[in-house]
Design a protein around this motif. Sequence first.
Motif, PDB file in Angstrom:
ATOM      1  N   GLU A 161      36.384  49.734  -8.924  1.00  0.00           N
ATOM      2  CA  GLU A 161      35.308  50.044  -9.859  1.00  0.00           C
ATOM      3  C   GLU A 161      34.407  51.078  -9.217  1.00  0.00           C
ATOM      4  O   GLU A 161      34.194  51.063  -8.004  1.00  0.00           O
ATOM      5  CB  GLU A 161      34.514  48.783 -10.200  1.00  0.00           C
ATOM      6  N   THR A 165      30.673  39.708 -11.348  1.00  0.00           N
ATOM      7  CA  THR A 165      31.993  39.513 -10.761  1.00  0.00           C
ATOM      8  C   THR A 165      32.618  38.212 -11.237  1.00  0.00           C
ATOM      9  O   THR A 165      33.473  37.640 -10.580  1.00  0.00           O
ATOM     10  CB  THR A 165      31.894  39.482  -9.232  1.00  0.00           C
ATOM     11  N   CYS A 177      33.700  54.457 -22.491  1.00  0.00           N
ATOM     12  CA  CYS A 177      34.728  53.431 -22.297  1.00  0.00           C
ATOM     13  C   CYS A 177      35.358  53.015 -23.618  1.00  0.00           C
ATOM     14  O   CYS A 177      36.558  52.847 -23.721  1.00  0.00           O
ATOM     15  CB  CYS A 177      34.131  52.225 -21.577  1.00  0.00           C
ATOM     16  N   HIS A 207      28.406  50.811 -16.953  1.00  0.00           N
ATOM     17  CA  HIS A 207      29.278  49.858 -16.268  1.00  0.00           C
ATOM     18  C   HIS A 207      30.717  50.334 -16.412  1.00  0.00           C
ATOM     19  O   HIS A 207      31.187  50.630 -17.502  1.00  0.00           O
ATOM     20  CB  HIS A 207      29.110  48.469 -16.878  1.00  0.00           C
ATOM     21  N   ASP A 208      31.416  50.428 -15.295  1.00  0.00           N
ATOM     22  CA  ASP A 208      32.748  51.031 -15.290  1.00  0.00           C
ATOM     23  C   ASP A 208      33.810  50.075 -15.813  1.00  0.00           C
ATOM     24  O   ASP A 208      34.207  49.136 -15.139  1.00  0.00           O
ATOM     25  CB  ASP A 208      33.103  51.462 -13.860  1.00  0.00           C
ATOM     26  N   VAL A 209      34.237  50.322 -17.038  1.00  0.00           N
ATOM     27  CA  VAL A 209      35.435  49.658 -17.565  1.00  0.00           C
ATOM     28  C   VAL A 209      36.429  50.733 -17.988  1.00  0.00           C
ATOM     29  O   VAL A 209      37.190  50.542 -18.930  1.00  0.00           O
ATOM     30  CB  VAL A 209      35.103  48.707 -18.745  1.00  0.00           C
ATOM     31  N   GLU A 257      41.613  46.031  -7.369  1.00  0.00           N
ATOM     32  CA  GLU A 257      40.910  46.538  -8.541  1.00  0.00           C
ATOM     33  C   GLU A 257      39.758  47.402  -8.064  1.00  0.00           C
ATOM     34  O   GLU A 257      38.975  46.993  -7.210  1.00  0.00           O
ATOM     35  CB  GLU A 257      40.379  45.389  -9.393  1.00  0.00           C
ATOM     36  N   LYS A 292      38.420  43.047  -5.722  1.00  0.00           N
ATOM     37  CA  LYS A 292      37.793  44.237  -6.283  1.00  0.00           C
ATOM     38  C   LYS A 292      37.068  45.021  -5.205  1.00  0.00           C
ATOM     39  O   LYS A 292      36.426  44.462  -4.336  1.00  0.00           O
ATOM     40  CB  LYS A 292      36.798  43.844  -7.368  1.00  0.00           C
ATOM     41  N   ILE A 321      34.239  48.151  -5.002  1.00  0.00           N
ATOM     42  CA  ILE A 321      33.280  48.949  -5.751  1.00  0.00           C
ATOM     43  C   ILE A 321      32.955  50.187  -4.930  1.00  0.00           C
ATOM     44  O   ILE A 321      32.393  50.096  -3.844  1.00  0.00           O
ATOM     45  CB  ILE A 321      32.008  48.147  -6.060  1.00  0.00           C
ATOM     46  N   LYS A 361      30.655  53.051  -9.072  1.00  0.00           N
ATOM     47  CA  LYS A 361      29.232  53.046  -9.409  1.00  0.00           C
ATOM     48  C   LYS A 361      28.669  54.404  -9.029  1.00  0.00           C
ATOM     49  O   LYS A 361      28.879  54.890  -7.924  1.00  0.00           O
ATOM     50  CB  LYS A 361      28.480  51.955  -8.651  1.00  0.00           C
TER      51      LYS A 361
END
Length: 653
Positions: free
Chosen positions: A356, A291, A619, A370-372, A354, A325, A327, A358
């Motif tokens: 993300e 982070t 990604c 990893h989520d991008v 934001e 963020k 998650i 998982k």
Amino acid sequence: MDDLISFLRERNIPTTTIERLEEDKIDVSVLLLMTDDQMRSYFPSYGDRLAVMGFCRRQEGEPAYRKSKLFERLKSKLTKRQKTNNSETESLNQTTRTKTSQRTVRKVEIGWMNYDGQGFVQMRAKKGGGTRKLSVPKDWKRKELMEEAIRLFFPNGKNSHGSISEYESDLTNYQEVSLDEKTTVGEMYDISKLTMMRFYLTTKKRDREVEISDSDTTEDLHNKNQDQSLPTSSNKITDFFQASDTDVIFVESAYSDDVSPLRSTEDLQDSDDLNVPLQSSSLISPDDLDTSDVVTGFTGNLTVLDEQILDDTLPLSPEPPVPYKKILVVHRGQIFSELLAHFCDDTLEHAQTEVEVKLLLPNGQFEMGHDVGGVFRDCLSEFWQEFYDQCTLGNCFKVPFLRHDFGKEKWESVARIILFGWKKEKYLPIKLAPVIFEQAIQGSVKSDLTDNFLKYVSENERVVLEGCRTDFCSADQDELLEILDNYSCRRIPTEENFTQILQELAHKTLIQEPAYVLEQWTSMLGPLSKDLGEIEDVYSALQPTVRKIVRSLKFPETMNTHQKDISKHLSAYLRECDAKRQSLFLRFCTGSDLFIGKTITVDFTDLKGFERRPVAHTCGCFLRLSVHYDNYPDFRSEMNKVLESNVWVMDII
């Protein structure tokens, strides 16, 4: 005679022979008087004759009393040996108990469990934990064991996780129950009857608060914050709330409970990284997530400040002041229900939030991806496939239908997913009829309702209805009436009114029946009115085609002969693909089953044999292909198996 018959049956002598012997009343004594020629009439085999003669001689030479005596001697020996063994065992047990009672030390195991915000998780050896085995005096109690555990896991009072003074610590047994201060190790062994006792040092971060007097001003408060030895790069306002509250909001799902092609969600790795195994580690906690690039915002409650100070010095804003963020944790295979539950939270609409994702595997381990961008696109693709199956009716074009377990909250959640997917990845569920979005967003329909309806009905129904539009008289009237009855038509169709009937059925099916859903979506999808003004153009742009996919491929500028052959194989394969495989190929490479304008960079590897398989990085939208394909059919077969398996695990970081 019975013994003889039993022996003959064990020798597999034919039943007819045994019956002859019984009829002729031939027993052991008669057989002993027979010549070899006489026995041949009963036992043609020479071996059988020898065996029978041997048996008869033994029977004649061993009287019954001799057998009985032998059995008695054997029984006596067994009884005597059993008594001796029992005596030796009792003596050994007594010796063992005596030695155990004379021990002054006992072996124990000690581990470390740390609280991660959701529960106590055992720390692995690579994180400074592990299981330590040691011998301790039997008279040690809770105090001595806890001091030894702290010395093991916190040498000199600290380790890589911080100082022991920052934690609330305790010592528990194997049942995670705190130890009694007066019970010794020896007594614990006597009570539990275990061969090895295990204890755990449990730690939990202390709550940090700042007490502010009435005379403190905002400037004083700022000075106090400056004095705290906290990292300033993340701007954490931890003076007002517990240290476990951060800008990363880890949202778990309420749900409690396949070698596969690989997909990754990071930039292209070296070839050595392609065979990274799926780690069998413990569940990832929010502390394990990176982070460092997230600006921290306050999301907790100010519980330690006086109300007057809040009113005068620190007015609270209803919206988060800075980006933060969230998650979202979802289980692979349960994405539909869990994503719906997550997006019931209206704070996800906030522009500064934001998100993300998982993914959790069925075994409880996090996928390594990893989520991008790629993980979220993959979740959207799986969500909408499940939505089409469970919540819509129709063939090419789908229309939402009302369910008793779908109320206002869930339909609004679906609308948030549509809005969020478009804003974040330009993803739109194009299997929904365009008139649905036009009615929900703009309040009126621009597209042709009849054309939408003909794509909604089944293929057979569409052929009949289009045939009636072209030449009504030549159509099968019985089949037409059956189709119209399925859609609750209450008028007899004629050549003059058929077009009007079709228009009315289209309006009822596409607009009137899903009216409740459209009502819930209208207020949510308003921001899309500018982007989806020309809905047909958007649908056309997102629809995968061979030309679009082939033009999106980017090969290396310089390629050798083998690489050129593989590039030709890939292009030829895509030109053979139907619409379903085109979507599967796009999802494998980009995470999205729609064409969202991503360039797919193709690279080549040297994998061969059992290791040979396509590798995709969703990604970065990379596709890595082996150069060791002998011909196009081999390449096509392997690609088909990969895409049709639908078992893709993101196990490369």
